[in-house]
Design an enzyme around this catalytic site. Structure first.
Site, PDB file in Angstrom:
ATOM      1  N   ILE A 131       0.897  -1.162   0.000  1.00 31.44           N
ATOM      2  CA  ILE A 131       0.000   0.000   0.000  1.00 31.44           C
ATOM      3  C   ILE A 131       0.935   1.211   0.000  1.00 31.44           C
ATOM      4  O   ILE A 131       1.925   1.238   0.729  1.00 31.44           O
ATOM      5  CB  ILE A 131      -0.941  -0.014   1.232  1.00 31.44           C
ATOM      6  N   SER A 132       0.657   2.191  -0.849  1.00 30.12           N
ATOM      7  CA  SER A 132       1.559   3.349  -0.979  1.00 30.12           C
ATOM      8  C   SER A 132       1.573   4.196   0.290  1.00 30.12           C
ATOM      9  O   SER A 132       0.623   4.200   1.070  1.00 30.12           O
ATOM     10  CB  SER A 132       1.127   4.233  -2.148  1.00 30.12           C
TER      11      SER A 132
END
Ligand code: SAH
Length: 214
Positions: free
Chosen positions: A61-62
């Site tokens: 997940i960024s």
């Protein structure tokens, strides 16, 4: 205010606003969406840290700032139909769903697509449609899209995604090598892309017909 809401406020102040994100709707969405619910159980308490986190299956997940920046770069007004490639945890799609009419998101790892679908249902995001396929081919039957966001690293913008973008539309994507890229914002004008390369980033690879091999 619960503990996670407080952490979110802090995340938005110190990581998002302080670094120059100005779009009020983006800031509100980042304050609202419960990022911790998109993470594996054991990482819930790290959810609001200033970094990307693993979500299983070799994917990530960024970092919150990158999500906010890419979303701001899309210049959303509220009535758009947006295509996202790389659903992953579903967090970026949820942020988009707060800001536009319809979100189409594609994931190639079935388990991630299923997990994301469940959380969208749980949180009531009825304006997100999840597709399980090679996202580099887009969704021709739903085109054209006002905006396209690719959340995995690609050697170049996949041709089908360029053709599925409306005139005047914007694509945001990390473009470059397998382990290091630049964030690209491209605007479609008279059928041609005007390209602006912004900051260096590091995303997991986009794997598919018009992405990396495997
Ligand atoms: N947007 C996500 C982060 C994505 S990580 C979030 O908010 O959590 C990149 C994702 O792209 C991974 O889940 C990976 O499986 C997916 N991916 C890679 N190549 C793909 C392709 N060709 N089509 C669809 N998804 C792809």
């Amino acid at each position: 205010m619960d503990r996670y809401e407080k952490l979110r406020e802090w995340m938005v102040e110190t990581q998002i606003i302080e670094r120059g994100i100005k779009d009020k709707a983006v800031i509100a969405a980042m304050k609202k969406v419960p990022r911790h619910l998109f993470l594996p159980e054991e990482l819930i308490d790290d959810a609001y840290d200033d970094r990307a986190l693993p979500i299983g299956y070799g994917q990530t997940i960024s970092q919150p700032y990158i999500v906010a920046l890419m979303t701001e770069l899309l210049e959303l007004k509220g009535d758009e139909k947006v295509l996202e490639i790389g659903t992953g945890s579903g967090y970026q799609a949820a942020i988009l769903a707060e800001l536009v009419k319809e979100v189409y998101t594609i994931e190639r790892v079935e388990a991630l697509a299923q997990k994301a679908k469940k959380i969208f249902e749980k949180l009531g995001y009825s304006n997100i449609k999840v597709y399980m396929k090679d996202g580099t081919e887009g969704i021709p039957e739903e085109a054209p899209f006002d905006r396209v966001i690719i959340t995995a690293a690609t050697p170049k913008l996949p041709d089908p995604l360029i053709s599925q973008l409306k005139e005047g539309g914007i694509i945001v994507a990390p473009v470059g090598e397998r382990y290091s890229q630049y964030l690209l914002k491209a605007i479609k004008k008279q059928g041609e892309l005007q390209e602006h390369y912004l900051i260096p980033v590091a995303f997991v690879p986009l794997i598919g017909k018009y992405g990396f091999d495997s």
